[in-house]
Design a protein around this motif. Structure first.
Motif, PDB file in Angstrom:
ATOM      1  N   VAL A   2       0.851  -1.184   0.000  1.00  0.00           N
ATOM      2  CA  VAL A   2       0.000   0.000   0.000  1.00  0.00           C
ATOM      3  C   VAL A   2       0.895   1.246   0.000  1.00  0.00           C
ATOM      4  CG1 VAL A   2      -1.794   1.287   1.204  1.00  0.00           C
ATOM      5  CG2 VAL A   2      -1.819  -1.211   1.245  1.00  0.00           C
ATOM      6  N   VAL A   3       0.579   2.191  -0.884  1.00  0.00           N
ATOM      7  CA  VAL A   3       1.314   3.450  -1.006  1.00  0.00           C
ATOM      8  C   VAL A   3       0.389   4.587  -0.568  1.00  0.00           C
ATOM      9  CG1 VAL A   3       2.486   5.027  -2.589  1.00  0.00           C
ATOM     10  CG2 VAL A   3       2.664   2.545  -2.929  1.00  0.00           C
ATOM     11  N   LEU A   4       0.909   5.489   0.257  1.00  0.00           N
ATOM     12  CA  LEU A   4       0.143   6.680   0.635  1.00  0.00           C
ATOM     13  C   LEU A   4       0.434   7.776  -0.383  1.00  0.00           C
ATOM     14  CD1 LEU A   4      -1.742   7.886   2.818  1.00  0.00           C
ATOM     15  CD2 LEU A   4       0.313   8.842   3.885  1.00  0.00           C
ATOM     16  N   SER A   5      -0.614   8.284  -1.024  1.00  0.00           N
ATOM     17  CA  SER A   5      -0.447   9.334  -2.035  1.00  0.00           C
ATOM     18  C   SER A   5      -1.135  10.615  -1.582  1.00  0.00           C
ATOM     19  CB  SER A   5      -1.011   8.877  -3.375  1.00  0.00           C
ATOM     20  OG  SER A   5      -2.425   8.744  -3.307  1.00  0.00           O
ATOM     21  N   ALA A   6      -0.885  11.696  -2.318  1.00  0.00           N
ATOM     22  CA  ALA A   6      -1.490  12.991  -2.015  1.00  0.00           C
ATOM     23  C   ALA A   6      -1.731  13.753  -3.309  1.00  0.00           C
ATOM     24  CB  ALA A   6      -0.582  13.798  -1.088  1.00  0.00           C
ATOM     25  N   ILE A   7      -2.763  14.597  -3.313  1.00  0.00           N
ATOM     26  CA  ILE A   7      -3.052  15.466  -4.442  1.00  0.00           C
ATOM     27  C   ILE A   7      -2.409  16.822  -4.176  1.00  0.00           C
ATOM     28  CG2 ILE A   7      -4.848  16.516  -5.859  1.00  0.00           C
ATOM     29  CD1 ILE A   7      -4.780  13.454  -5.965  1.00  0.00           C
ATOM     30  N   LYS A  12       5.826  19.436  -8.229  1.00  0.00           N
ATOM     31  CA  LYS A  12       7.279  19.661  -8.219  1.00  0.00           C
ATOM     32  C   LYS A  12       8.017  18.406  -8.681  1.00  0.00           C
ATOM     33  CE  LYS A  12       6.923  23.105  -4.557  1.00  0.00           C
ATOM     34  NZ  LYS A  12       7.313  23.505  -3.188  1.00  0.00           N
ATOM     35  N   ALA A  13       8.992  17.974  -7.879  1.00  0.00           N
ATOM     36  CA  ALA A  13       9.836  16.845  -8.292  1.00  0.00           C
ATOM     37  C   ALA A  13       9.407  15.535  -7.643  1.00  0.00           C
ATOM     38  CB  ALA A  13      11.290  17.133  -7.947  1.00  0.00           C
ATOM     39  N   GLU A  38       2.780  12.277 -18.054  1.00  0.00           N
ATOM     40  CA  GLU A  38       2.901  11.817 -16.666  1.00  0.00           C
ATOM     41  C   GLU A  38       3.243  12.965 -15.733  1.00  0.00           C
ATOM     42  OE1 GLU A  38       4.306   7.198 -17.476  1.00  0.00           O
ATOM     43  OE2 GLU A  38       5.812   8.788 -17.262  1.00  0.00           O
ATOM     44  N   LEU A  39       4.054  13.926 -16.202  1.00  0.00           N
ATOM     45  CA  LEU A  39       4.380  15.089 -15.379  1.00  0.00           C
ATOM     46  C   LEU A  39       3.151  15.935 -15.070  1.00  0.00           C
ATOM     47  CD1 LEU A  39       7.767  16.341 -16.883  1.00  0.00           C
ATOM     48  CD2 LEU A  39       7.375  15.422 -14.575  1.00  0.00           C
ATOM     49  N   ALA A  40       2.126  15.836 -15.906  1.00  0.00           N
ATOM     50  CA  ALA A  40       0.897  16.604 -15.684  1.00  0.00           C
ATOM     51  C   ALA A  40       0.038  16.016 -14.570  1.00  0.00           C
ATOM     52  CB  ALA A  40       0.089  16.686 -16.974  1.00  0.00           C
ATOM     53  N   VAL A  41       0.356  14.802 -14.139  1.00  0.00           N
ATOM     54  CA  VAL A  41      -0.407  14.163 -13.052  1.00  0.00           C
ATOM     55  C   VAL A  41      -0.108  14.877 -11.739  1.00  0.00           C
ATOM     56  CG1 VAL A  41      -0.692  12.039 -11.722  1.00  0.00           C
ATOM     57  CG2 VAL A  41      -0.435  11.936 -14.225  1.00  0.00           C
ATOM     58  N   ASN A  42      -1.146  15.176 -10.958  1.00  0.00           N
ATOM     59  CA  ASN A  42      -0.936  15.892  -9.687  1.00  0.00           C
ATOM     60  C   ASN A  42      -1.106  15.008  -8.458  1.00  0.00           C
ATOM     61  OD1 ASN A  42      -3.677  15.558  -9.726  1.00  0.00           O
ATOM     62  ND2 ASN A  42      -4.179  17.705  -9.302  1.00  0.00           N
ATOM     63  N   GLU A  43      -1.227  13.698  -8.657  1.00  0.00           N
ATOM     64  CA  GLU A  43      -1.231  12.768  -7.520  1.00  0.00           C
ATOM     65  C   GLU A  43       0.190  12.257  -7.337  1.00  0.00           C
ATOM     66  OE1 GLU A  43      -3.334   8.662  -5.841  1.00  0.00           O
ATOM     67  OE2 GLU A  43      -3.808   9.381  -7.860  1.00  0.00           O
ATOM     68  N   ILE A  44       0.740  12.460  -6.145  1.00  0.00           N
ATOM     69  CA  ILE A  44       2.163  12.176  -5.942  1.00  0.00           C
ATOM     70  C   ILE A  44       2.362  11.095  -4.872  1.00  0.00           C
ATOM     71  CG2 ILE A  44       2.859  14.482  -6.694  1.00  0.00           C
ATOM     72  CD1 ILE A  44       3.155  13.691  -3.021  1.00  0.00           C
ATOM     73  N   ASN A  45       3.546  10.521  -4.916  1.00  0.00           N
ATOM     74  CA  ASN A  45       3.970   9.533  -3.927  1.00  0.00           C
ATOM     75  C   ASN A  45       4.529  10.252  -2.702  1.00  0.00           C
ATOM     76  OD1 ASN A  45       5.078   7.310  -2.571  1.00  0.00           O
ATOM     77  ND2 ASN A  45       6.968   7.409  -3.792  1.00  0.00           N
ATOM     78  N   SER A  96      -3.207  16.937   2.119  1.00  0.00           N
ATOM     79  CA  SER A  96      -1.891  16.739   1.503  1.00  0.00           C
ATOM     80  C   SER A  96      -0.773  17.396   2.295  1.00  0.00           C
ATOM     81  CB  SER A  96      -1.896  17.269   0.068  1.00  0.00           C
ATOM     82  OG  SER A  96      -2.171  18.668   0.045  1.00  0.00           O
ATOM     83  N   ASP A  97      -1.078  18.460   3.016  1.00  0.00           N
ATOM     84  CA  ASP A  97      -0.038  19.133   3.798  1.00  0.00           C
ATOM     85  C   ASP A  97       0.534  18.231   4.885  1.00  0.00           C
ATOM     86  OD1 ASP A  97      -0.158  21.463   2.362  1.00  0.00           O
ATOM     87  OD2 ASP A  97      -1.549  22.467   3.722  1.00  0.00           O
ATOM     88  N   GLU A  98      -0.253  17.243   5.320  1.00  0.00           N
ATOM     89  CA  GLU A  98       0.213  16.336   6.364  1.00  0.00           C
ATOM     90  C   GLU A  98       1.415  15.515   5.901  1.00  0.00           C
ATOM     91  OE1 GLU A  98      -1.642  13.100   9.553  1.00  0.00           O
ATOM     92  OE2 GLU A  98      -2.911  14.046   8.039  1.00  0.00           O
ATOM     93  N   ALA A  99       1.565  15.376   4.594  1.00  0.00           N
ATOM     94  CA  ALA A  99       2.652  14.578   4.042  1.00  0.00           C
ATOM     95  C   ALA A  99       3.694  15.442   3.337  1.00  0.00           C
ATOM     96  CB  ALA A  99       2.095  13.547   3.070  1.00  0.00           C
ATOM     97  N   MET A 100       3.714  16.727   3.631  1.00  0.00           N
ATOM     98  CA  MET A 100       4.665  17.609   2.943  1.00  0.00           C
ATOM     99  C   MET A 100       6.101  17.204   3.241  1.00  0.00           C
ATOM    100  SD  MET A 100       4.694  21.161   5.157  1.00  0.00           S
ATOM    101  CE  MET A 100       2.921  21.403   5.119  1.00  0.00           C
ATOM    102  N   GLY A 101       6.961  17.370   2.247  1.00  0.00           N
ATOM    103  CA  GLY A 101       8.374  17.099   2.442  1.00  0.00           C
ATOM    104  C   GLY A 101       9.066  18.263   3.152  1.00  0.00           C
ATOM    105  N   ILE A 102      10.135  17.946   3.889  1.00  0.00           N
ATOM    106  CA  ILE A 102      10.897  18.971   4.609  1.00  0.00           C
ATOM    107  C   ILE A 102      12.352  18.853   4.180  1.00  0.00           C
ATOM    108  CG2 ILE A 102      11.600  19.854   6.863  1.00  0.00           C
ATOM    109  CD1 ILE A 102       9.051  18.596   8.011  1.00  0.00           C
ATOM    110  N   ASN A 103      12.791  19.830   3.384  1.00  0.00           N
ATOM    111  CA  ASN A 103      14.147  19.810   2.850  1.00  0.00           C
ATOM    112  C   ASN A 103      14.995  20.996   3.285  1.00  0.00           C
ATOM    113  OD1 ASN A 103      13.829  17.414   1.027  1.00  0.00           O
ATOM    114  ND2 ASN A 103      12.214  18.712   0.195  1.00  0.00           N
TER     115      ASN A 103
END
Length: 335
Positions: A2-7, A12-13, A38-45, A96-103
């Motif tokens: 199972v993969v958790l995704s977000a819209i 971005k990358a 595929e880059l136009a898809v807005n559902e991300i891993n 989606s903000d719950e899964a935001m990346g922190i860089n």
């Protein structure tokens, strides 16, 4: 698997979740390997997965690095699982903000603000009044009762538990402490301590190291208590230090009273029993006990126990010298 995704509005990358016409999850495409469509898809891993451990260890041996990055992608496990007849699924997170990346520190700040709003708004929905949520900081393990009011610039952290009907005014910092009901706390630092009900504390108060403040007490400005129990319905209005002390009920502590608890090597205990009156500018040299109903006169340094109902006076008798005030004030003229 199972993969958790977000819209995301701006993916971005991030790797994209690729689905078929029916919406079934097919694979994860890393951004650098995506086609324009595929880059136009807005559902991300999001990078969060759930596996059967044994199958994960078995299939991870089949990963290859034939991609633009020449890296081994854990995301390729989606294809591998499918090829071996295993079920794969992508579940979209609600926020989606719950899964935001922190860089970097900016993204860390953005994540912190998200968590701050999530916590504060939840307490507001539960009946807590937060005057300015953007300037109030409440830890995830804190508990707060209904009808408590929290003013801005307040930090409540650790395992703190706050009851109902309290007023927490501006400038408070509360850590790992238990606070009862209907207290008014103003600009106080309270750590590892317990507060009863119907107290008035502060402003500019410091309680630390396992203080126990019983019901109905008043502790005012510029007071520090350390490892002290303060009995119910007692008063300490201002400018006082109590360290390693047990103080009874209906006690008055005058301005400038100090428990002198440290001799340079050891800390010693002070006991002040019920119904005592301690005047201003008093030093209690520990270990010492002021017994029930006793009075300590202002300006006294107490070095031995004060018996029940007695008065301790330990100051130099005043002497007035006639005319010396005028002579003193005129000394500048003599020069």
């Amino acid at each position: 698997m199972v993969v958790l995704s977000a819209i995301m509005e701006d993916p971005k990358a991030y790797g994209r979740i690729i689905r078929d016409e029916t919406g079934s999850f097919l694979r994860i495409a890393e951004a650098k390997d995506c086609s324009p469509s595929e880059l136009a898809v807005n559902e991300i891993n999001t990078g969060i997965y759930a596996f059967d451990n044994q199958k994960l260890f078995a299939y991870s041996k089949l990963l290859k690095n034939d991609n633009a990055q020449n890296e081994y992608y854990i995301t390729d496990l989606v294809d591998i699982f499918r090829q071996h007849g295993q079920r794969v699924k992508a579940v979209v997170i609600k926020d989606s903000d719950e899964a935001m990346g922190i860089n970097d520190r900016v993204e860390l700040y953005q994540a912190s603000k998200w968590l701050q709003r999530k916590i504060n708004y939840q307490w507001m929905r539960n009946g807590v009044t937060i005057i300015e949520p953007e300037m109030t900081f409440i830890g995830p393990d804190v508990k707060i009762g209904m009808d408590t009011i929290i003013y801005p610039n307040t930090f409540i952290e650790g395992k703190t538990v706050i009851g109902s009907g309290n007023t927490i005014r501006t400038g408070c910092y509360i850590l790992n402490s238990a606070i009862g009901d209907r207290n008014i706390i103003d600009n106080a630092r309270i750590t590892d301590s317990r507060i009863g009900n119907d107290t008035r504390l502060g402003p500019w108060l410091h309680l630390r190291m396992n203080c126990l403040i019983h019901d109905g007490n008043r502790i005012g400005n510029f007071v520090e208590f350390k490892h002290t129990e303060f009995g119910g319905h007692s008063n300490c209005a201002h400018l006082t230090y109590c360290g390693d002390a047990t103080i009874g009920k209906h006690v008055n502590l005058g301005c400038g009273m100090v428990t002198v608890n440290y001799d340079g090597v050891n800390k010693w205990h002070t006991t002040i029993e019920d119904d005592t009156f301690i005047g201003c500018n008093v030093n209690l040299i520990a270990p010492v006990t002021v017994k029930k109903g006793a009075v300590v006169a202002a300006g006294t340094t107490v070095t031995m126990d004060v018996d029940q109902g007695d008065m301790a006076i330990g100051r130099v008798r005043q002497e007035n010298k006639t005319g010396y005030g005028i002579k003193y004030m005129d000394k500048e003229k003599i020069k």
